[in-house]
Design an enzyme around this catalytic site. Structure first.
Site, PDB file in Angstrom:
ATOM      1  N   ASP A 109     -21.832  -5.702   2.225  1.00  0.00           N
ATOM      2  CA  ASP A 109     -21.308  -4.574   3.003  1.00  0.00           C
ATOM      3  C   ASP A 109     -22.022  -3.336   2.491  1.00  0.00           C
ATOM      4  O   ASP A 109     -21.848  -2.947   1.332  1.00  0.00           O
ATOM      5  CB  ASP A 109     -19.789  -4.488   2.772  1.00  0.00           C
ATOM      6  CG  ASP A 109     -19.154  -3.318   3.526  1.00  0.00           C
ATOM      7  OD1 ASP A 109     -19.892  -2.448   4.021  1.00  0.00           O
ATOM      8  OD2 ASP A 109     -17.910  -3.289   3.590  1.00  0.00           O
TER       9      ASP A 109
ATOM     10  N   LYS B  70     -12.623  -7.123  -0.043  1.00  0.00           N
ATOM     11  CA  LYS B  70     -12.687  -8.576  -0.255  1.00  0.00           C
ATOM     12  C   LYS B  70     -14.140  -9.040  -0.204  1.00  0.00           C
ATOM     13  O   LYS B  70     -15.035  -8.267   0.145  1.00  0.00           O
ATOM     14  CB  LYS B  70     -11.867  -9.280   0.827  1.00  0.00           C
ATOM     15  CG  LYS B  70     -10.375  -9.362   0.490  1.00  0.00           C
ATOM     16  CD  LYS B  70     -10.073 -10.473  -0.509  1.00  0.00           C
ATOM     17  CE  LYS B  70      -8.588 -10.680  -0.699  1.00  0.00           C
ATOM     18  NZ  LYS B  70      -8.163 -10.735  -2.102  1.00  0.00           N
TER      19      LYS B  70
ATOM     20  N   TYR C 234     -10.934  -2.376  -7.312  1.00  0.00           N
ATOM     21  CA  TYR C 234     -10.933  -2.724  -5.899  1.00  0.00           C
ATOM     22  C   TYR C 234     -12.203  -2.260  -5.192  1.00  0.00           C
ATOM     23  O   TYR C 234     -12.583  -1.113  -5.294  1.00  0.00           O
ATOM     24  CB  TYR C 234      -9.739  -2.083  -5.176  1.00  0.00           C
ATOM     25  CG  TYR C 234      -9.826  -2.303  -3.700  1.00  0.00           C
ATOM     26  CD1 TYR C 234      -9.483  -3.529  -3.150  1.00  0.00           C
ATOM     27  CD2 TYR C 234     -10.330  -1.322  -2.849  1.00  0.00           C
ATOM     28  CE1 TYR C 234      -9.612  -3.764  -1.797  1.00  0.00           C
ATOM     29  CE2 TYR C 234     -10.463  -1.546  -1.492  1.00  0.00           C
ATOM     30  CZ  TYR C 234     -10.093  -2.772  -0.975  1.00  0.00           C
ATOM     31  OH  TYR C 234     -10.238  -3.007   0.361  1.00  0.00           O
TER      32      TYR C 234
HETATM   33  C1  F6R Z   1     -10.494  -4.714   3.374  1.00  0.00           C
HETATM   34  C2  F6R Z   1     -11.064  -3.414   3.732  1.00  0.00           C
HETATM   35  C3  F6R Z   1     -10.216  -2.409   4.433  1.00  0.00           C
HETATM   36  C4  F6R Z   1      -9.913  -1.233   3.510  1.00  0.00           C
HETATM   37  C5  F6R Z   1      -8.982  -0.193   4.174  1.00  0.00           C
HETATM   38  C6  F6R Z   1      -8.790   1.039   3.305  1.00  0.00           C
HETATM   39  O1  F6R Z   1     -11.408  -5.493   2.684  1.00  0.00           O
HETATM   40  O2  F6R Z   1     -12.201  -3.132   3.441  1.00  0.00           O
HETATM   41  O3  F6R Z   1      -9.035  -2.985   4.933  1.00  0.00           O
HETATM   42  O4  F6R Z   1      -9.300  -1.684   2.333  1.00  0.00           O
HETATM   43  O5  F6R Z   1      -9.530   0.239   5.395  1.00  0.00           O
HETATM   44  O6  F6R Z   1     -10.027   1.543   2.991  1.00  0.00           O
HETATM   45  P1  F6R Z   1     -10.272   2.832   2.095  1.00  0.00           P
HETATM   46  O7  F6R Z   1      -9.555   2.583   0.793  1.00  0.00           O
HETATM   47  O8  F6R Z   1     -11.753   2.888   1.973  1.00  0.00           O
HETATM   48  O9  F6R Z   1      -9.695   3.979   2.867  1.00  0.00           O
HETATM   49 MG    MG Z   2     -16.344  -2.304   4.233  1.00  0.00          MG
HETATM   50 MG    MG Z   3     -16.485  -6.769   5.121  1.00  0.00          MG
END
Ligand code: F6R
Ligand code: MG
Ligand code: MG
Length: 365
Positions: A11, A230, A227
């Site tokens: 990603d 995934k 974090y």
């Molecule tokens: C799951 C994923 C998304 C983010 C969510 C919050 O792997 O990438 O569900 O966790 O959109 O994202 P942030 O913390 O970047 O605002």
């Molecule tokens: Mg992403």
């Molecule tokens: Mg992804």
């Protein structure tokens, strides 16, 4: 001649949140792949995306874990991430967790599924790519493909499959693996791979030793120590003559099942098989998506792909996945939609517990 198929993904930035890698980034990646092909490092390549993950499918003769091929993937992702930063894309460079390349992209953020094969006269393989989930999301499906005769009729009917397969299972939180023979050790295999938070199938072999499947099991949160989303795994599966038929490889996804991932990598949801054009995780950042691209390959040259889930045969699976998504979403912030504390990719729980600690009183017995 032996052919290596390397599927490496990361990603590196997406449009409108964690939804979709834009064409500009894919074009930039395609450019470096074309250059590598011209320089004869690659025989062939195919660049695509599943959700917000760029997927570099490369063929060559250099074997797995090859430094030049891995460096090419790393440099390609870097170049894409630089453009993503310039474009102001979301999560630009998200999965590129280390600064300097040191011989292999393993442990640097990207996910890797590779196999070196002696091509059969008409070699067939399926490349699976998933978004918003983890490697063990494939456990149930590969068990069905390679060890469940109720899915794979060939295990019963085809003398070339009748001996069964070997499963290499990794402890994704430790650094051990174990190999099981099926059908002999099916129950031991299931005892482990049903525990999807701990064990993931890494490779599958024919009993005679040829590789049958390879899965990316890299855990980005362990590499980063925090974090980062995934792992969004990918998988290569050989099909036909001596392996499950392509239809047997695809059939397990016709009945969706629950996996970990989805919103904030912290929820259970159904794995939804879709055609390439629908590999965009929108509703509650999901439901988690899976695409399957089937290729023929001759002396490393790719023919295809056929977009396998872009088929009315999977309409009912998608409908069912939407119903399963509704059932989970009904639970809001409650389990079983919410993953257990150790499995959530991020949580405020430690902070909330710390804040509340002085207010907890002993229960008199
Ligand atoms: C799951 C994923 C998304 C983010 C969510 C919050 O792997 O990438 O569900 O966790 O959109 O994202 P942030 O913390 O970047 O605002
Ligand atoms: Mg992403
Ligand atoms: Mg992804």
């Amino acid at each position: 001649m032996k052919t290596t198929i390397s599927l490496i993904k990361a990603d590196i930035g997406s449009v409108g949140g964690h939804i979709e890698t834009p064409k500009e980034i894919l074009d930039a990646c395609e450019e470096s792949m074309a250059e590598a092909k011209k320089k004869k490092l690659l025989i062939d390549y195919y660049v695509t995306r599943c959700g917000d993950d760029v997927q570099l499918l490369m063929t060559h003769t250099k074997g797995v874990d090859n430094k030049d091929v891995h460096k090419l993937a790393w440099d390609t992702f870097k170049k894409g991430a630089d453009l993503a930063k310039k474009m102001g894309l979301y999560g630009a460079g998200q999965d590129l967790l280390k600064d300097a390349f040191s011989g292999n992209v393993r442990g640097m953020g990207p996910g890797i599924a590779e196999m070196e094969i002696e091509e059969r006269p008409a070699e067939v393989f399926v490349a699976f790519m998933a978004d918003k989930t983890e490697a063990s999301a494939f456990n149930l499906a590969v068990y069905e493909m390679f060890a469940n005769p109720m899915n794979t009729a060939g295990l019963v009917l085809d003398p070339k499959l009748h001996d069964g397969f070997k499963f290499e299972v990794q402890d994704v939180k430790g650094n051990e693996y174990v190999i099981f023979d099926t059908p002999e050790e099916t129950y031991d295999l299931l005892a482990l791979i049903g525990l999807t938070d701990n064990y993931a199938v890494k490779r599958i072999y024919r009993k005679s030793g040829e590789i049958a499947a390879s899965i990316s099991t890299e855990k980005v949160s362990f590499i980063a120590g925090t974090y980062v989303g995934k792992d969004d795994p990918c998988m290569l599966v050989r099909a036909q003559s001596g392996y499950p038929a392509t239809g047997e490889v695809l059939n397990p996804f016709a009945q969706p099942y629950y996996i970990a991932g989805w919103m904030r990598g912290s929820h259970r949801g159904p794995l939804m098989p879709v055609g390439q054009k629908n590999a965009n995780c929108t509703r509650f950042d999901g439901p988690p998506r899976l695409i399957a691209l089937a290729f023929s390959i001759k002396e490393g040259k790719l023919v295809g792909p056929s977009d396998c889930f872009d088929d009315p045969g999977f309409d009912r699976a998608r409908k069912m996945a939407n119903i399963m998504a509704d059932i989970m979403r009904r639970h809001g912030t409650f389990q079983p939609h919410l993953l257990p504390p150790g499995e959530m990719e991020y949580t405020t729980l430690p902070n909330v517990l710390k804040k509340l600690k002085p207010r907890f009183k002993k229960i008199e017995k």
